[in-house]
Design a protein around this motif. Sequence first.
Motif, short mmCIF file in Angstrom:
data_model
loop_
_atom_site.label_atom_id
_atom_site.label_comp_id
_atom_site.label_asym_id
_atom_site.label_seq_id
_atom_site.Cartn_x
_atom_site.Cartn_y
_atom_site.Cartn_z
N GLU A 415 0.83 -1.20 0.00
CA GLU A 415 0.00 0.00 0.00
C GLU A 415 0.87 1.26 0.00
O GLU A 415 0.63 2.20 -0.75
N LYS A 416 1.89 1.27 0.84
CA LYS A 416 2.72 2.46 0.92
C LYS A 416 3.44 2.71 -0.40
O LYS A 416 3.51 3.83 -0.87
N TRP A 419 1.03 4.04 -3.12
CA TRP A 419 0.71 5.45 -2.95
C TRP A 419 1.95 6.33 -3.23
O TRP A 419 1.84 7.40 -3.81
N ALA A 420 3.09 5.84 -2.77
CA ALA A 420 4.31 6.64 -2.98
C ALA A 420 4.56 6.85 -4.47
O ALA A 420 4.84 7.96 -4.91
N VAL A 450 9.74 4.49 -0.10
CA VAL A 450 8.90 5.63 0.27
C VAL A 450 9.69 6.92 0.08
O VAL A 450 9.20 7.88 -0.48
N GLU A 516 9.68 -0.54 5.96
CA GLU A 516 10.03 -0.04 4.64
C GLU A 516 10.48 -1.18 3.74
O GLU A 516 10.80 -2.27 4.19
#
Lengths: 809, 715
Positions: A415-416, A419-420, A450, A516
Amino acid sequence: MELLGVLLLTAEACLGPAAASAADPARLEVDPPKALLVGPLAEQQISVRLIRPGAGAVDVTQRVSLAGAQPAVQFQNGVISARKDGRYRLTLKLASGRSAITTGMTLDVRESESARPVSFAAEVVPALTRAGCNQGACHGGQFGRGGLKLSLLGYAPEADYAALVRDGGGRRVNRTRPEQSLLLLKATMAVPHAGGLRLPEGSLPRRILSRWLADGAPAPLASEPSLTGVSASPSAAQMARGDRRQTRLTAHYSDGRTVDVTRLALIQSGSEGVANVDGGGLITAAGSGIAPIVARYQGKVAVVRVLVPFPRPAVPLRWKTTNLVDEEIGRGWERLGLRPSEEATPAEFLRRVSLDLTGTLPTRAQLDQYLQDAATRPDAPDRLVDRLLQTEEWVDFWALYFGDLLRNTKKTSGEKGMWALHNWLRTSLRDGKPFNQMVGELIGGHGSTVQDAAANFYNAAATPEDLAETTSQVFLGIRLQCARCHNHPFERWTQNDYYGLAAFFPGVKRKQSPTEVLVLHTAEGKVDHPRTGSPVKPHTLDGPDLEPDAPARPAALAEWLASPSNPFVARTVVNRVWGRLMGRGLIEPVDDIRSSNPPSHPELLDRLTEEFVRGGFDLRALMRRIVTSRTYRLSSRPTRANEADDRYYSHAISRRLMAEQLLDAISAATGKAERFPGLPASYRAISLPDPSLAKVGLLDTFGRPTRATVCECERSNNPNLSQSLFLLNSGYMQNRIADEGGRIAQGVRAGASAEELVRDLYAATFTRYPRPDEMKRSLGFLAEAQNIREGLEDLLWTLLNSQEFLLQH
Amino acid sequence: MVAALWPEPQRPLTFLAGVRGPRICGPPNYSVISESHLSRYGVPWLAAALAVAVLPASAQVKITEVMDLRAAFPFGARRGESVDVLLVGKHITDPSRLLIEGDGVRVESLAGIGPTEARTRLSIAPDAPVGRVAMRLVGRFGITDPIPFVISDLSEEREQEPNSGMAEPNRIASLPRVVCGQFNPAEDLDRFRFRATRGRPVTIAVESFVLDATHSIGESRGRRNVDPVMRLFGPTGKRIAECEDFHTPDPLIVLRPEEDGEYVVELQDLGYEGNPAASYRLTVTEQPWLTALYPAGGRRGSVVPVEGVSASGEVLSGTVTSRTAGKLQFDTLVGAVNTRPFLVSDLPESLEREPNDKPVEANPAEVGSVFNGRLARAGDTDGFALTLKAGESISVEVMADRELHSPVDLMLTVLGEDGRQIAQSDDSQLAYGLESRDPELQFTAPRAGVFTFVLKEMAGRGGAECVYRATVKPLTKGFHLTTWWDNVLLKGPGGTGALLGLVRRELGFKGAVRVRVAGLPPGYAGAEGIITPAQTSVLLTITAPPDAKVGDVVPFYLEGEADVDGVRQVRRAIPRAQRDQDGETIWKPSTGCLAAVGPVTEFQLRTPVRKLIGKPGETVIIPLEIDRVPGYDAAFAVNAVQCIFTLGGSPAEFRATMPVPQGARKLDFRLDLPANLKPGDYTFAIIRGMGHDYRIDRPYPSTPLIHLKVPGADL
């Protein structure tokens, strides 16, 4: 004379009226004027044309004969061969009744009686290729056929030799009685052969193979001059419908030698409706347009660009051009004899450019504003374009486009990461980051996915091979996949090129920790060539090698990709953007760029690319250049003269709205916005960062990609029955049209007049107001409805199911 | 009211008395400052207690659940003030007590609102240390894991909804300021406006992830940490900056205003999730915001000169007093507005000296010391050298990501004198069983000599805030102990709760370890169990005295003893608290273990059997008494649980499960001992479980530990 007369008439009919001049006699022109044959199997295809000054040229290759007795020289259907060494002065004659036109050519013949053995790599393999033995459907397939596996189209001569001569206990070659070799018996159907007759009597491939077997089936030589390229003559031809033109293909070798290989090459047309070609290279013009005639010989490609004008237009082209797009497109029309349609109306232009640039239908207020602008300001279209290019919708829409190409999903990046990368795309687009810089950041991205969002590029493809294919198709527009298992059958790329590109990536590692994902570029890892087993040095397409363990391999690749001198990146994105805006790429498919798939307007592509590079890879500027052209503003309504044109932009190309455009358009038209669970109300379909975040049936029904591949073809804009049924009958549509908070319900509650409501519906769906006849019909329909609301709902349903709404036009 | 839901029909008056005077005691290194007793609600409690007696019995029965405190809103307060705090969690029905671990915070009141919320009023002393305290809730289902609560010296306020629109941001009147907010409900967007002056940098920092805020309540789609995203808009409304992560998933932006004006900061959760537990603290300040202290720790009792690294680039100097060994402090420096973690040890400390990138430049270090360093620039590597004897074993534990939130992912490599790599560690799983990015390794010198330990960042990152501490200790043959979690629920006076001890054997030690529950106050019975050589865990029990009061909370610890090559070795277990992070369970060391006496919600299990002798292949019978609460007639299963984890995946030596029929109050538990059971001592308990599932992550009723002796040669 009669024949000449006929010829003259024929020429006039094709090329327009022109006075035949007795001062300029007709003559024959032969290509090549000099030929050299070396070896007992050598032959030369020639091309002969009858040139009539003022009346053009006609191919007469098949009709000329050799004048005078030349027992050592054979000439048939334009092919010359010889049995004896020497220099020959040949006279070619086109007979016509009692007279004839002649021309001469020089033929040198050497080693015609030589015992020089046939070269397996340079002669036998091409013969097998021409005979179709090593095509993918036969022995060149992944598993071969009948126990015989050959390399596809002969890219691996050593392996082919082993297969033919040594494998199977050597049963395919009979050195004692070569004519009894199974290889020959099968291919000539002397014994049953599932592949049929491959070597007809007298054919060049048969003669080559027979001779090679008679020579004792010698192995490939350790060092032979290599094939450096092939050329076609002519390289371009303008023909009239029904015309014929002989082409010939010449192979060039590293020792300077040239050899005619017309009857050994694989020649086919890229557009058979325009021109087709036979196995001997004789082209026949069948329709109107531009057709590439592609000749392939041992991994090299040559293209003959054939232009067949449309039936001559009655009016001259009046095409005022201030934009390079219009210049080049206009030039193409002149050559093709096409004339453009009229310009689109201001409302049509508004709708089209809004959808093309922002994926969004204009609002009624925007329609009114623009109509007013267009009526008073000649620069209204340009001002509109400038405004649209600065909207958040533009950012969203093109982030969607590039997100598809980069396969940005939660599944691959988490998800991160998803979006990143999505936010990186949006920020890069919004800030006008040069496209080559974006590419460099994606390939060079490393570290935290990220902090360095571009590093998420490495999530969608895991192996060096996948990364090579992705990089090639997305940024270079080249489908390199075929070269993974064998040399590319349609292009010059070899397995070496494929693995050379893959060799940039084996050191890319991903490390996942609780907070991360790290993408690391290490010096570890190598890629081995599947045939030789040796490590392959990283090298870019057409570029130099790097050392296999160079530490910054992705960085080196990123630098090459981002360089303004890179021959592929700018061209590819220009073509993609052009294709998205104009409905069809200058090269189509847009990610299948190859010499055998040339652009429809090569000069235009070159100029746009050059301007794009010079302008700093500015995407907005590129789009502006395209959509501010007159060509872009043409109506989609064809004229009788240009209705057959589907690729030369004489009228706008209609196509169905994309899935996301359609969903948002329906939402806007019905006044009922789609809510995507888990996302704020402000999110529209064009803003979705990942298809999996919004499982809406409409989007899938209308061909939204799942981002499983990098191919633009994954998005389908093809119509199908499900789509029709969805629009006609689905509860989804009915509910939206009838929603209590929707456009109709609100309008009725507000007490608007029927006329005003009809105008509102037309503006919301068609981006225009109804014509008087449409208004009259609509009001009449409403008057007959049970109540006005129901009538309006039925009217809206009709509008939403019409082509004018569903199509981008 | 809380009492209305707690069925204690046998002793309603005792219950009321109990809540007046809970008993707390503990060892010196554990301090409980205050708790909330409900005595102030005496009259209403009485009425509620009487109400209990007339409520239908079936309505009183609750299924056992795991209590979980997730967040506080606000997540902090200013010292010298009192604040109403909403506590958000799961199954926190009927909280009886809020335990505060730390100084300066007093609980003035506590009231449950429902299964997911409770409200408390806290009073912060004017001289409370700036930093953090930890809070735990005690209730019907036991004790929760701790959550942090921040004590600051800044003006604090709460967000006021609606503040999602660009035209309606909350105004931050002056700086510095802390705004406590929530992402609630889903898709919430919070906006705040403040004034900035040209040339005066402003740091805008969010704390949420570092406070362990998660989406795990109610209808949330998954147990995921809150992951804020921040955007900053300038005076013209144009977006000028965006930040997703800054060292941790919490964002931070340093604004260097080029013009005076009103700026708007916008916050949202990355995935647009929201719930009452999704709290955050937003600090907007012109003063320095610390991102690291260097060094990041010190020796107990020492006053350590430190450098404070700030987000805006200012470097502060000051000192930190290292207070209590083994603890994580939060300290600040004069001028800064926030605290940073600071680790305290009992070992000598050293500081790296650059250059030390190459092995020949490695800084000399000692076994039994802490080496402090930082990767000061991109690509930096640090090396320290240890002189070891042949066969000498050491452990090197690096702390950087854990606790310090240093933005590095370190790799530790050991080089020999010839420069060749001998060992390497990337992500450690050794410490407490906690998976982290920090390396840790156990190293035995193959020969005498100097060995270089090199620390390198995986992605080559570096900077002033990239701090770390490497603790080098001698490794001795033996064992280490941890707890599976740090709290136990004892169901009712006289009730028994179970917990697990985990052992890690080192340097070839293979023997059995006896583990006992120690440190309990008189009357509480802590069992002593055995971790056999084939096992890595043991089940232990604690039994409350018959006169224990519901709501009592008592500390304890686990202690292990083993014979290591003829030498008696005693170790105390490191307590661990459980947290969820992005769907995974992670463990963190906690300050101590606690047992709480809760009400009996289903039944108690009793047996008179404490010791057994059994032979392989025999069946032993353990008579059970099932003391059901009125109205609880359900059938269930009970299991003999010896341990959970074993070496090499081999099963426990024995296990058994038996059904308890509906309404049954007695059961003869049959335990069939395997025919190949080795002679020796075993311990086990009988616990209500979920069929064959031997997990005890829920505080189900248990018998006290039973000792089984299988005659023959000792293990």
